[in-house]
Scaffold this active site. Structure first.
Site, mmCIF file in Angstrom:
data_model
loop_
_atom_site.group_PDB
_atom_site.id
_atom_site.type_symbol
_atom_site.label_atom_id
_atom_site.label_comp_id
_atom_site.label_asym_id
_atom_site.label_seq_id
_atom_site.Cartn_x
_atom_site.Cartn_y
_atom_site.Cartn_z
ATOM 1 N N ILE A 107 47.037 44.424 44.630
ATOM 2 C CA ILE A 107 47.516 44.087 45.977
ATOM 3 C C ILE A 107 46.957 42.740 46.421
ATOM 4 C CG2 ILE A 107 47.405 44.702 48.436
ATOM 5 C CD1 ILE A 107 47.836 47.554 47.782
ATOM 6 N N TRP A 108 47.873 41.831 46.767
ATOM 7 C CA TRP A 108 47.541 40.572 47.428
ATOM 8 C C TRP A 108 47.391 40.913 48.914
ATOM 9 C CZ3 TRP A 108 49.319 40.236 42.679
ATOM 10 C CH2 TRP A 108 49.457 39.022 41.988
ATOM 11 N N VAL A 142 42.289 44.115 43.923
ATOM 12 C CA VAL A 142 42.583 43.509 45.218
ATOM 13 C C VAL A 142 42.403 42.008 45.109
ATOM 14 C CG1 VAL A 142 41.942 43.430 47.657
ATOM 15 C CG2 VAL A 142 41.745 45.579 46.384
ATOM 16 N N LYS A 143 43.356 41.284 45.681
ATOM 17 C CA LYS A 143 43.247 39.830 45.717
ATOM 18 C C LYS A 143 43.146 39.382 47.164
ATOM 19 C CE LYS A 143 45.775 35.569 45.009
ATOM 20 N NZ LYS A 143 47.106 34.952 44.868
ATOM 21 N N VAL A 144 42.127 38.589 47.476
ATOM 22 C CA VAL A 144 41.978 38.071 48.837
ATOM 23 C C VAL A 144 41.733 36.566 48.785
ATOM 24 C CG1 VAL A 144 41.035 40.234 49.757
ATOM 25 C CG2 VAL A 144 39.489 38.485 48.849
#
Lengths: 306, 306, 306, 306, 306
Positions: free
Chosen positions: B169-170, B204-206
């Site tokens: 998830i971006w 997870v991408k942040v």
């Protein structure tokens, strides 16, 4: 192990498939209050609802969702409630050690609209897949989007019932129809509790109500009929009565962090008023573990005595 | 080939079908960082998100999506992420040479509304058909359309899981609930990361967070609890902690084009703070290939050392 | 990592979805023969097919299916093939360490009918769920129930192809139409191999054929056209030719337990004849582990040289 | 009949099922430009889009859809594109005489809203039923309803691919996000073309772009990188490049009626810039048949030479 | 409550959804053997399988299915297994008091054919509806209809797994492929147990095997490899080993009615051989209740000690 009290409570739910009763029983025969018909549940949706730091910075062990599983197990809670992601972190490690309630919808506070409505973040299939004993769902009576929630939960209760799972409804009145004080007004809380029952909830969760009366037409009746709502004990009694004359399990949340004394006083009144138990998050997991376990033990003692 | 560190990371995902773990392992045992548990991923959704000239005019080789496949392969990236059309151009030619992540939703900037929401542009079936090892999905916490995205990704995660595919998830907070500065505020980024975890993201991408604190209620807690967020290292640590106490892989995007020195300094801080790696697009493919490969090599060296 | 030979082999399968090629590539770029276009696969369906003692009493470590995973990983096999139950025991522990082939049908010898036909014991969904890189299926050309098998595999190939999975067909002629000797006759084995190709197999597994000619009409042609089938090398060449002129990967099983020398002689002839590799079970896992690894290393050396 | 150029073009679509390639080949091996890799297509969705009189009063033969079939056949067009009703009038009479493209969505001008979105007016099953060689679909990047269109075409491309049919996307940016001039601005047309490619179009249709630059952020890049866009030839080259570096067939519409000289000048520039052909409606069928055929012959001559 | 032994057993089932593990745990943490990893289960499919009088005339209390629920609860069995009709009689009254196993197929003796095959008499949905913790299924390896049973259970295991339910396979070799003595021959019982494991059973139920060796090819191996099968302890050990080297729970049925002494002697040998427990029907419910409870207590004592 079976007790008359649990059998009596289950009799209120006659007509449900045996699986729904079995899962109700699983929670009521589990933990420190097993067999009493009382329930203390640890809910941890705070991270989703308020964000990580607001939830866990005070007691950083809580960043790990397994910490909360461990708390539920050690304290002997009847069940452990959380959103899907959190439950998945511990569902294997704690398999069979505490009944799980999968919260199927959740809100965040990064975006606030006029018509608050949580997002669906899990399914009945998820609940089965992870071995949960119930589903949980939040409704906001008072929101312009209430119909969306009522209709979603109608479908979910039906699907869950076929799968042998009872439904716990978090009934939290809010939205453009209600003032901030009104969210915990006794007339509103009792009304929200009844709506949850009417929608088919097996277990209802409400906030401890205040003596405030929000709605004019209701206020007139409370006064004319002299409905006693000045103490929390009286108000609890009124909420329990509003849940089909006490034939639905209704439990009370703990609300914002407060002192041990305040928590215990509140719980004593709820127990005295016939409340079935407590579903307390922040007041538990924001305390150091030792204190949290002590507090839970005292709360359970109140309900066991009550 | 198997390493204890990868085994440990996989253990966090217990309860997923073996196929999900196998695909996580495929990425973690591939490329220059194989076995370290760290990941550098090349994402190329820029063309869709910003248009062709803004993305590729600076280094026109990038107009050909196969250029990016080649970059991913030569540099030893753990995976290559892009929308469907782009992946289809190279999926045969590069079959089996680099794990693919199919981005299932994408936004363009030709139309801007109040409630940003990407379009679904691919399916789990597409991911299987082209041999991808994961699906990718963007959420915009803070958007009025967040529920749409949360509910879409809930369904896609479930479908992907059954098919043995993990989900990346971006998490990019934006929308009417958040100021421009707030989009990268530490409280908001940490919150967005946690929401992704709660929704069931495997990775997870942040964006790298700034020291800004956006939300009043959160700010009070960060200050009261003295949560250290003054350096990027500290902020990374806080984001990692917010991802189930470090039990979810969280990686950081590169953001707007900057100098090699700035990129490497940022990566060093992220690595020091426990970040699992980098998912960097523009800062890679807008450089000439030779420089891009050198930069990626240096970044990977940072994570290998870290 | 990519090699011209693997690219050439993949080109034979043009028109398949990229995922099928990616999974073919995963097997051909894995293990000790990575990149050569040759494959040695460890199949362990013996327990189901012959019963536990006949399969594993000689080397009791083999009762644990994870022993075979370990053998496949340590020896550098291109893939590990087994029925569902066995693969599930190690799919998590060995996630990502060796490509898996899920055998979707299996026979036992507790019941023998006139029209042998394996039972379907797994599905394409299972293959995805456990992260397999291919499905396997046995056909018995010559059985009165052959149409059942052909039609089952037709459906499974289509479903697997859409899911990005290639299909390995075990083509084992047997049944009332064929004598015991005929089961390995060169005309019959070549015919069975071609049937597998016509059904859409991506990889074909056959038994090493003998010089026997089973069918009268075929025998006349072999003799008239002087098709050379006197050595195993010649027969292998003929089988390879019968698989679309060598444009399908065809590999050879090991058959009953024999001496190292016999095994290696056979493999040398197969390699010389253009066979793509070996899929050898009993001759591997009924030897002590050390000997099994040595034998596999020698076999792989033959194919690497060939 | 097969040519290296068509083979090369088909190679860009590797990974598609053979049927998609066969239908691409059917169009590229048909008509006056057979084998050149160039395509001139006659589209007649004008009646639906602008109404009958605006479309056909000038040359009333055009009221009969079979007139357009006849034009396509006589002129040697690579394909004939129209909505379902129109194609059904001639599909029997002209069976096998010209490849058909079934436009699956269409807009009318009787109702105009803020978020333009065509209606679905045909299905992939219709395309198969009438023997079409491709489906056509219009997207309006820039419309508030773009997500609806992107998601519809995602589903249709997948369904068509399974049925062996390629997809032609008409990419026509419009809507509240874009000014009237912006609809044909080079940055916007190139962006719209790339979006079509990312969505999985096999053939992209755009309007000939002007030198206008619509979006501020894009304008900066075009100027900084000195992307040449002053002539139509240069702009065509940029659009072709924006379609995966020329690895997708992109063709250009004719736009409003103009003189023969203007049409031919425009086509020469497009051909010089690497455009794959023309899809011209009004400028063809609003001329008398003889003139139309002469014009088409001249256009085809330009592409054959180019 | 959690024990290392149960955790170890659950680890053998890694890769299953958490719900399957939770339901395994529910049985293993229930009753008199809670936490030991041993299980004594009361199965009451006798009525269906042999008719009412043959089953219950000896102890007529058994005509009432609730009698058996009561026996299971009072004795502390890990689970109670029966067909749908019987379970429905007590599922409400005993909700939550003992884990249930719903037998999904059953045979009667009113009709006997050459290819024995039980009828499907319940569904996974029934199991959920009545709150069961597992499904049960009987296979007859050796029957000409074995493929039907294998394929049915393949589908049911998959459906049950998704619903978080483990599967217990009753593996009872019989049919034209096997002599009467062969049905309990050690080679056949071990083979049948392995087939159940390969099909994906979580728990396997077999009959206590005799020293008879049924199949010629197997007999040679048992003799050549000197597999010890002369005592029931040795044979149990061999069956356990045949269940993936002891990594599947395998329990033993009680068979025809016999004396307390005989029953206990048999159980002692099974426990000594590593059997995981007993699933005993007639020998329990055909005794008077008091004796039955005493016998069960003694059996549980054996497994607790073992």
């Amino acid at each position: 192990m079976a007790t008359d009290r649990v059998r009596e409570i289950l009799s209120w739910y006659a007509g449900n498939p045996p699986g729904v009763l079995a899962n109700m029983a699983r929670m009521m025969y589990h933990g420190a209050l097993a067999g009493t018909g009382k329930m203390v549940i640890l809910p941890v949706d705070q991270g989703f609802e308020h964000g990580p730091a607001r939830s866990f910075a005070k007691n950083p062990e809580g960043y790990d969702p397994r910490y909360h599983f461990q708390l539920s197990v050690e304290s002997g809670c009847a069940a452990h409630a959380a959103p899907l992601g959190a439950l998945e972190t511990g569902a294997v490690e704690y398999a069979g050690q505490v009944p799980l309630i999968l919260k199927l919808n959740n809100s965040d506070v990064l975006s606030k609209g006029e018509n608050p409505c949580p997002a669906l973040t899990g399914t009945v299939k998820d609940a089965l897949r992870i071995g949960a004993s119930a589903i949980g769902f939040t409704i906001y009576p008072g929101s312009g989007a209430r119909n969306t929630m009522y209709e979603e939960v109608k479908e979910l209760i039906a699907e869950a019932r076929d799968a042998g799972l009872p439904t716990v409804i978090w009934s939290y009145p809010r939205g453009s129809g209600i003032s901030k004080d009104g969210e915990t007004a006794i007339d509103v809380v009792a009304y929200g509790a009844m709506i949850a029952c009417q929608l088919g909830a097996h277990i209802v969760k409400v906030k401890p109500p205040t003596a405030h009366l929000e709605q004019g037409d209701a206020k007139k009746v409370y006064e004319a009929q002299k409905v006693p709502v000045s103490t929390l004990t009286e108000r609890t009694r009124h909420v329990v009565q509003s849940c089909f004359a006490g034939r639905r399990v209704v439990i009370f949340s703990g609300g914002p962090t407060k002192s041990d004394q305040e928590v215990l006083d509140e719980q004593r009144e709820i127990a005295k008023g016939g409340g079935f138990g407590s579903i307390m998050g922040r007041n538990v997991f924001q305390r150091p573990k030792k204190e949290a376990l002590q507090l839970l033990a005292k709360i359970m003692e109140i309900y066991r005595a009550g």
